[in-house]
Write a protein that holds these residues in place. Structure first.
Motif, short mmCIF file in Angstrom:
data_model
loop_
_atom_site.label_atom_id
_atom_site.label_comp_id
_atom_site.label_asym_id
_atom_site.label_seq_id
_atom_site.Cartn_x
_atom_site.Cartn_y
_atom_site.Cartn_z
N ALA A 74 0.83 -1.20 0.00
CA ALA A 74 0.00 0.00 0.00
C ALA A 74 0.86 1.25 0.00
O ALA A 74 0.50 2.26 -0.58
CB ALA A 74 -0.92 0.01 1.21
N VAL A 75 2.03 1.16 0.65
CA VAL A 75 2.92 2.32 0.80
C VAL A 75 4.36 1.86 0.63
O VAL A 75 4.79 0.89 1.24
CB VAL A 75 2.78 2.96 2.20
N VAL A 76 5.11 2.58 -0.19
CA VAL A 76 6.55 2.38 -0.32
C VAL A 76 7.18 3.77 -0.31
O VAL A 76 6.71 4.69 -0.98
CB VAL A 76 6.94 1.65 -1.62
N THR A 77 8.23 3.92 0.47
CA THR A 77 8.90 5.22 0.59
C THR A 77 10.32 5.13 0.08
O THR A 77 11.09 4.25 0.51
CB THR A 77 8.89 5.71 2.05
N LEU A 78 10.66 6.01 -0.82
CA LEU A 78 12.02 6.13 -1.33
C LEU A 78 12.80 7.01 -0.37
O LEU A 78 12.35 8.11 -0.02
CB LEU A 78 11.99 6.75 -2.73
#
Length: 80
Positions: A74-78
């Motif tokens: 649902a969420v991926v952060t670079l």
């Protein structure tokens, strides 16, 4: 833009992403367009408050693949 997730340093999941945004480590946050808004809404608001770019063009399956995990994300952060 999704290519950055394949090769860049990243975290997945709402808790880890929230922590990265709060600590100033997030370069961009990717929110799945088909994820539950109750999960992504507060994180989107936090990103706007902290001036972190939010990308929401992809689905959970695509984000999971880009993050290198076997399930949807649902969420991926670079990270910076």
């Amino acid at each position: 833009m999704l290519k950055e997730l394949y090769s860049g340093k990243k975290v997945s999941g709402a808790k880890q992403s929230r922590r990265a945004v709060l600590e100033g480590l997030a370069r961009a946050v990717y929110l799945a367009r088909d994820a539950d808004p109750a999960l992504t809404g507060p994180l989107r608001a936090l990103c706007l408050e902290r001036n972190v770019p939010v990308m929401d063009q992809w689905g959970m399956r695509e984000l999971g693949q880009a993050a290198g995990i076997q399930v949807g994300a649902a969420v991926v952060t670079l990270l910076k």
